[in-house]
Design a protein around this motif. Sequence first.
Motif, PDB file in Angstrom:
ATOM      1  N   UNK A   1      12.631 147.351  55.949  1.00 59.08           N
ATOM      2  CA  UNK A   1      12.617 146.240  57.079  1.00 59.08           C
ATOM      3  C   UNK A   1      11.761 145.217  56.918  1.00 59.08           C
ATOM      4  N   UNK A   2      12.304 144.062  57.375  1.00 59.77           N
ATOM      5  CA  UNK A   2      11.487 142.991  56.949  1.00 59.77           C
ATOM      6  C   UNK A   2      10.902 142.521  58.446  1.00 59.77           C
ATOM      7  N   UNK A   3       9.579 141.918  57.803  1.00 60.35           N
ATOM      8  CA  UNK A   3       8.686 141.457  59.044  1.00 60.35           C
ATOM      9  C   UNK A   3       8.301 140.134  58.977  1.00 60.35           C
TER      10      UNK A   3
ATOM     11  N   UNK B   1      12.522 151.817  62.290  1.00 62.89           N
ATOM     12  CA  UNK B   1      12.362 150.992  61.137  1.00 62.89           C
ATOM     13  C   UNK B   1      12.957 151.766  60.006  1.00 62.89           C
TER      14      UNK B   1
ATOM     15  N   UNK C   1       8.767 136.494  55.244  1.00 57.60           N
ATOM     16  CA  UNK C   1       8.807 137.936  55.650  1.00 57.60           C
ATOM     17  C   UNK C   1       8.365 138.891  54.375  1.00 57.60           C
TER      18      UNK C   1
END
Lengths: 298, 210
Positions: free
Chosen positions: A86-88, A82, A122
């Motif tokens: 980082x996009x979630x 990661x 996100x």
Amino acid sequence: MPTQVPPLARAAPPSDVALDSLHTHIDALERRPGVRTIAVAVHDTETGASFRRHADRWLHAASTIKVAILLGVYAAIHRGWLLPHSRVHVRNRFASAVDGHPFRVAADRDADSEVHRSIGKMMRVADLAVHMITTSSNLATNLLLDLVGLETVQRSLDELYIDGIDVRRGVEDERAFEAGINNRVSADGLVQLLRLIAEERAFTPELSREMLGILHRQEFRSGIPALLPSAVRVANKTGDISTVAHDAGVVYAPNRKPYVVAILTEWAPEASGRSATIADISHAIYELLTSQHGGKHG
Amino acid sequence: MGEAYRFPLRVVDGLRLERSLRDVLLPGRVVYDDAGHPHTLPRYFYEVPSWEHAMNIQLSPNFALWELIQTDVREAAPLRGFPRFVPCAVTMLALCLERFRDAVGTFVHVAANGGYRSPRHAVNTGTTTHSWGTAVNIYRIGDVQLDDREAIDRYSAMARQTLPGVWTRPFGPNRGQTDDQLHLDFGYVVSVPHGAPADSLGFDAERRAS
């Protein structure tokens, strides 16, 4: 020639009498109505002194488990899985640790509404980590745990030789709670973990400082920091459910190295005065470690 | 969009992409669904040079390309950056969404990971038409969050009335069902636009590239 600043004199560790006095003080608090258990662990990096009371006793972790999940997230960053940015996908749907049945984090039971407002969109890993710690967002916690996995979190603890923290599920997993599957911590475990972060030994100094920076932004200050002088900085994480109230943190008093403390308490469900009790013990520990005479408790 | 208008994205043959991309896009690969039926993944893709392009390309009056390609860290690593590749059928998906938006009369919000996902996206639980660019997950319509039976059933019915042949996942918690978004699905549609570099690449070349 440059002037050399003399190092600060290392403070003396507290006397046995002072330590006994702290034990007596906490014993008295534990006898109050509604209190079931008070477990305390302290490690002072200034003097090397430690204080332990029921420190290896396992208790329901409540939200203190989020410090371990923070460690797991930074383990994933350290391993390159990661990036902080980082996009979630923010999705409120998780699988129970019991049988995989889906469950949600109820918005009205979560202290943080900002993450709930992002459902469908996100968010960055680093931002979720901040929400998980500073406002104890349960949704952010489950998103991050879902992302890195239970195994990563527990393995990170094991690899860093931290015992006393048992991560078994996400938060708000009622089916797991009813089945007796709970996250557990001991005061010793939390102190080991926070000490590792404070001493910049969690993966790298840079990553340790990032974790510590998040803990410093804590918004829940009614426990360990509440009765300490305003010049004292505290990086902490609280944890509260109906029967437990905890706080664990790193305390930075002026002109000395920090000390690490975990105060875990168990209560009858209807009992009050939880935060005040933690604040009282925290203040007593502060007095013990910073006063020249080793503190006074009566 | 007058006579001079040209769609601004280049069509590429997935079989001619570099190995790391072929390994995650699986162009032209036959995959099997849960029932064991074979389906051929798209071979032709639009090349999206940058996020800025994705933001600026309107596929329909109300849907821009970016809405259909926003994936999170679970997408395969070669597809998290740019250029990115999206199956050519995504333009038809946008037209269907536009028609649906007309029917509901308000904003239609596509979820992250809810448009095109590569076959290697980590949230896939099997063969999914998201990897054809022909399925979409909608988490909100207007002010209505689609996270209960009433909302999902209502908008599923509207979608089926509006879009002949569309398939919607039924409400429920199990695999193949949905309980926190509306899944609209147009099946295993493959689009090969005019000008696609198809004819010059025969079977032998396809074998070489695989």
